[in-house]
Write an enzyme that holds these catalytic residues in place. Sequence first.
Site, PDB file in Angstrom:
ATOM      1  N   ASP A   1       0.961  -1.234   0.188  1.00 53.31           N
ATOM      2  CA  ASP A   1       0.075   0.049  -0.250  1.00 53.31           C
ATOM      3  C   ASP A   1       0.813   1.549   0.069  1.00 53.31           C
ATOM      4  OD1 ASP A   1       0.985  -0.395   2.666  1.00 53.31           O
ATOM      5  OD2 ASP A   1      -0.943  -0.753   3.588  1.00 53.31           O
TER       6      ASP A   1
ATOM      7  N   ASN B   1      -7.119  -3.322  14.267  1.00 53.03           N
ATOM      8  CA  ASN B   1      -8.676  -3.589  13.996  1.00 53.03           C
ATOM      9  C   ASN B   1      -8.851  -4.641  13.148  1.00 53.03           C
ATOM     10  OD1 ASN B   1      -7.648  -2.262  11.701  1.00 53.03           O
ATOM     11  ND2 ASN B   1      -8.837  -0.741  11.747  1.00 53.03           N
TER      12      ASN B   1
ATOM     13  N   HIS C   1      -6.812  -5.125  10.304  1.00 50.05           N
ATOM     14  CA  HIS C   1      -6.716  -4.628   8.716  1.00 50.05           C
ATOM     15  C   HIS C   1      -5.499  -5.294   8.364  1.00 50.05           C
ATOM     16  CE1 HIS C   1      -4.422  -0.732   9.458  1.00 50.05           C
ATOM     17  NE2 HIS C   1      -3.534  -1.615   9.601  1.00 50.05           N
TER      18      HIS C   1
HETATM   19  P1  PGA Z   1       2.680  -1.760  12.734  1.00 50.63           P
HETATM   20  O1  PGA Z   1       1.414  -1.798  11.786  1.00 50.63           O
HETATM   21  O2  PGA Z   1       3.771  -2.910  12.194  1.00 50.63           O
HETATM   22  O3  PGA Z   1       3.208  -0.563  12.755  1.00 50.63           O
HETATM   23  O4  PGA Z   1       1.933  -2.469  13.911  1.00 50.63           O
HETATM   24  C1  PGA Z   1       0.887  -2.732  11.047  1.00 50.63           C
HETATM   25  C2  PGA Z   1      -0.418  -2.427  10.413  1.00 50.63           C
HETATM   26  O5  PGA Z   1      -0.980  -1.398  10.468  1.00 50.63           O
HETATM   27  O6  PGA Z   1      -0.457  -3.280   9.222  1.00 50.63           O
END
Ligand code: PGA
Length: 263
Positions: free
Chosen positions: A67, A136, A138
């Site tokens: 993304d 959440n 995602h």
């Molecule tokens: P993080 O983010 O590795 O910074 O916890 C993971 C995500 O939001 O996919």
Amino acid sequence: MQIVILADAELIAKYGADLIQKQISAKPCSVLGLATGSTPVALYGELIEANRSGALSFHSVSTFNLDEYLGLEGSHPQSYRHFMNEHLFNHIDIDIHNTAVPPGNAVNPIDACRDYEASIEAKGGIDIQLLGIGRNGHIGFNEPSSGLSSRTRVKTLTQATIADNARFFSEGEFQPHLSMTMGIGTIMDSRKVVLLATGASKADAIKATVEGPLTASCPASALQMHRDAVLVLDEAAAAKLSGREFYKHTERENQKLLAQLGI
Ligand code: PGA
């Protein structure tokens, strides 16, 4: 799903890097799906080290990132293109032309998303996709309610994700609310998926992913339908799994079997 529970983040980084290394050894022109966020940074450190020591070459490897923030150019310090250059690409022997991140500054983002899908297909699809997970549930920027068969497209970020990512932005700095992200269907098409999660803040999302229903309310639960998904967790992220001891037992049995077979 294969669930691997390890003692700490360092072991998780090594385990994940080892899977990627094995993939590239078996197929030097592998197509990797890569992720940003804080979780994969240590894994990228392991890959850089393996490349420096001569144990691993990215010479023929191609990559696609999950993304990008919509509206940011790749040279913007908050862009995921910049993140990838800084944390991985600038330090390994990859051809930068073989690295792709959705173009956040595309004039027509809808066409650009379609082109991104076509480029993945033209490379023969993703061999191994690395994932983090949001609190959440995602994956990529596929927020709750994302279609389980969705493809690369523009997505609006939830307030929860904006708040979680605010730590990367200084006060008053513009923080994008829109993204371009591979869809859940795009992720599901990759031949192998490796999801890393560390820390207690991920425990509810991991519980929903592994032991909850298959639902768009927890996008990562789609991995229950994946043919080869590995979840690599620390004890804190795995803490709410009711089947925790069974998963550990299963993994020990897996390792025994692989050792017997000399794999
Ligand atoms: P993080 O983010 O590795 O910074 O916890 C993971 C995500 O939001 O996919």
